[in-house]
Motif scaffolding. Structure first.
Motif, PDB file in Angstrom:
ATOM      1  N   LEU A  77       0.835  -1.201   0.000  1.00 38.58           N
ATOM      2  CA  LEU A  77       0.000   0.000   0.000  1.00 38.58           C
ATOM      3  C   LEU A  77       0.873   1.256   0.000  1.00 38.58           C
ATOM      4  O   LEU A  77       1.761   1.413   0.833  1.00 38.58           O
ATOM      5  CB  LEU A  77      -0.902  -0.010   1.240  1.00 38.58           C
ATOM      6  CG  LEU A  77      -1.729   1.250   1.510  1.00 38.58           C
ATOM      7  CD1 LEU A  77      -2.757   1.479   0.408  1.00 38.58           C
ATOM      8  CD2 LEU A  77      -2.414   1.139   2.874  1.00 38.58           C
ATOM      9  N   LEU A  78       0.600   2.137  -0.966  1.00 37.68           N
ATOM     10  CA  LEU A  78       1.335   3.396  -1.098  1.00 37.68           C
ATOM     11  C   LEU A  78       0.398   4.550  -0.770  1.00 37.68           C
ATOM     12  O   LEU A  78      -0.725   4.607  -1.279  1.00 37.68           O
ATOM     13  CB  LEU A  78       1.882   3.557  -2.513  1.00 37.68           C
ATOM     14  CG  LEU A  78       2.825   2.453  -3.009  1.00 37.68           C
ATOM     15  CD1 LEU A  78       3.142   2.640  -4.482  1.00 37.68           C
ATOM     16  CD2 LEU A  78       4.103   2.411  -2.182  1.00 37.68           C
ATOM     17  N   LEU A  79       0.868   5.497   0.052  1.00 42.00           N
ATOM     18  CA  LEU A  79       0.049   6.613   0.496  1.00 42.00           C
ATOM     19  C   LEU A  79       0.687   7.929   0.087  1.00 42.00           C
ATOM     20  O   LEU A  79       1.897   8.129   0.280  1.00 42.00           O
ATOM     21  CB  LEU A  79      -0.120   6.576   2.019  1.00 42.00           C
ATOM     22  CG  LEU A  79      -0.766   5.323   2.610  1.00 42.00           C
ATOM     23  CD1 LEU A  79      -0.745   5.373   4.129  1.00 42.00           C
ATOM     24  CD2 LEU A  79      -2.189   5.160   2.094  1.00 42.00           C
ATOM     25  N   GLY A  80      -0.116   8.842  -0.451  1.00 40.25           N
ATOM     26  CA  GLY A  80       0.351  10.176  -0.772  1.00 40.25           C
ATOM     27  C   GLY A  80       1.558  10.171  -1.691  1.00 40.25           C
ATOM     28  O   GLY A  80       1.556   9.519  -2.747  1.00 40.25           O
ATOM     29  N   ASP A  81       2.606  10.872  -1.290  1.00 39.13           N
ATOM     30  CA  ASP A  81       3.788  11.007  -2.142  1.00 39.13           C
ATOM     31  C   ASP A  81       4.558   9.708  -2.322  1.00 39.13           C
ATOM     32  O   ASP A  81       5.463   9.635  -3.166  1.00 39.13           O
ATOM     33  CB  ASP A  81       4.720  12.080  -1.563  1.00 39.13           C
ATOM     34  CG  ASP A  81       4.136  13.483  -1.698  1.00 39.13           C
ATOM     35  OD1 ASP A  81       3.277  13.685  -2.575  1.00 39.13           O
ATOM     36  OD2 ASP A  81       4.531  14.371  -0.915  1.00 39.13           O
TER      37      ASP A  81
END
Length: 495
Positions: free
Chosen positions: A39-43
């Protein structure tokens, strides 16, 4: 002064086999690195997807330096059983909370799949889009990429303004589809919703192994997809995902256009072609014993390269366990002198091999550990030929460039059969997992791969022949064998 469009981007995808409960996935599945980022969040999103083989990678490359990007959240779970309601809610909230905070937008791009399923939701991706619309309103244009195996609903179609469905199976065009989506976002940014929407559903299911775009009729049907073609913003053909037990499971044609008449005409033309092609879908499989016998015979003929045995019903890329041993047992029974099989997932066996060390001989009950009915473990004494930590970068056309972590891996030998064992499920996309353990797939006489179609992209060129095998597994090839609960009435289970 602002020079370019304000674009939010994110993604949430999973291919859900509703009949493979042993492979159901929870939040931890999306938080771990496997054959794709966690899971990748924001930047983290643009940094984590700048390289690789995902649609968002192509989108980032093509959207233009003047675009003001607002990264939200991105999660890709590959394929398995159902996505837990907890995981869906957590990732949806991660995306929506950031969407609420980004301010004014000119467009939104989402990398979706189209065949996700959860215990509570029949059409979770449409539900996600409904919640997105609740944040951004009814006028912001939304463009999505979708998997070729998407099960698309009318409700889903009405919530977006353009789509790019993969046009290849094996999916060698995922990055290019992201680039096309960027072009659609640029076209629609700031211009409001697309008014023309049409969708059609042929009344039959197409088995996964009959969907390859390397052959007709799928090649011609997928080639009819359009993007940014005059009045037609997008026209998509999706072959469907039969193991997804949803109301709208099956192939579909979806069109978005500048006016309804254009959408209807473009949809009807391609829908008619799909109906006309119905009898041409080839869904034949060989019984396991017959396939191995033919492979042994053909491997002795003049020529180069392995005979490939595709273990299509134990494909982890369709929700299979990758732990079934039917093909392995048959290779041993028929005393195959030079066979290489992969990738079989058995973390306990991999751990035992690491504890024993290279060169050791140990008794194992290999595979059969994931609850597939009538598929026991294969019991034998194996030699540990090679060990690996499961960390490598994929190299192929479908999933190349992805940093991969499959946990402890081992190359085991029993007689003339060698088995690549992993601790985490992964489809046999390309030779990288084999090379990680010092095995050369091109040099084997028989090469057994746990894959339905993606293997063709990189193993097809080295194969002297490809045989599709019907062996036990929970990625059942024949949709007529699935006990559907949600599928709409009147749909034929096979072409």
């Amino acid at each position: 002064m602002r020079s370019g469009p304000r674009i939010a981007l994110g993604g949430f995808s999973h291919e859900s086999n509703a009949f493979a409960s042993a492979q159901d996935v929870g939040l931890a599945h999306f938080l771990a690195r496997r054959d794709r980022p966690p899971l990748l969040l924001g930047d983290e999103l643009p940094r984590g997807l700048a390289q690789g083989s995902f649609p968002t990678t192509g989108f980032l490359r093509a959207i233009g330096a003047d675009a003001h990007l607002r990264p939200l959240a991105w999660a890709s779970g590959g394929a398995g059983g159902l996505v837990s309601d907890e995981a869906f809610e957590h990732i949806a909230q991660a995306l929506l909370s950031r969407l609420r905070a980004v301010g004014a937008l000119d467009g939104l791009f989402l990398e979706l799949h189209g065949a996700m399923a959860t215990p509570a939701l029949d059409d979770p991706e449409a539900e996600l889009l409904r919640r997105v619309r609740g944040v951004v309103g009814d006028q912001l244009p939304i463009v999505v990429t979708l998997d070729y195996h998407a099960n698309l609903s009318p409700g889903f179609a009405r919530l977006i303004d353009g789509a790019v469905v993969y046009r290849t199976y094996p999916h060698v065009d995922r990055v290019q589809c992201g680039e096309l989506a960027a072009r659609l976002v640029r076209r629609l940014a700031g211009g409001g919703r697309v008014p023309g929407v049409a969708i059609a559903h042929p009344p039959f299911l197409i088995p996964l192994h009959a969907q390859s775009t390397l052959a007709e009729p799928s090649r011609g049907l997928a080639a009819m997809s359009l993007a940014d073609a005059g009045d037609v913003v997008s026209r998509c053909y999706a072959a469907g995902f039969p193991p997804g037990d949803s109301h709208w499971c099956g192939p579909s044609v979806m069109v978005h256009a500048t006016h309804q008449a254009a959408a209807d005409a473009a949809c009807e033309a391609l829908h008619r072609q799909v109906l006309d092609a119905r009898a041409a879908f080839d869904a034949r499989l060989l019984p396991c014993d017959t396939a191995v016998r033919l492979a042994l015979r053909h491997a002795q003929a003049p020529g180069r390269g392995p005979v490939v045995l595709a273990d299509v019903q134990d494909n982890p890329g369709a929700g299979g366990s990758a732990a079934c041993t039917g093909v392995l047992a048959e290779l041993v029974r028929q005393q195959a002198p030079d066979a290489l099989l992969g990738i079989l997932c058995d973390p306990e066996a991999a751990a035992a091999a690491h504890a024993a060390g290279e060169g050791a001989c140990l008794g194992l009950a290999l595979g059969g550990t994931h609850g597939v009915p009538d598929q026991p473990a294969f019991v034998g004494r194996f030699t540990v030929e090679r060990l690996g930590d499961g960390r490598f970068t994929t190299t192929g056309q479908v999933a190349g460039g992805n940093a991969t972590e499959l946990g402890p891996m081992a190359l085991l030998r029993l007689g003339g059969a060698r088995v690549v064992v992993s601790s985490v499920r992964m489809q046999a996309f390309d030779p990288a997992p084999f090379h990680h353990l010092g095995a050369d797939p091109a040099a084997a006489a028989l090469l057994a791969l746990k894959s339905t179609c993606h293997f063709r992209a990189d193993f097809g060129a080295m194969a002297r022949e490809i045989l599709l095998v019907e062996a036990p597994g929970d990625a059942v090839a024949n949709p007529a064998r699935y006990p559907y609960r949600r599928l709409r009435a009147g749909v034929h289970r096979t072409p």
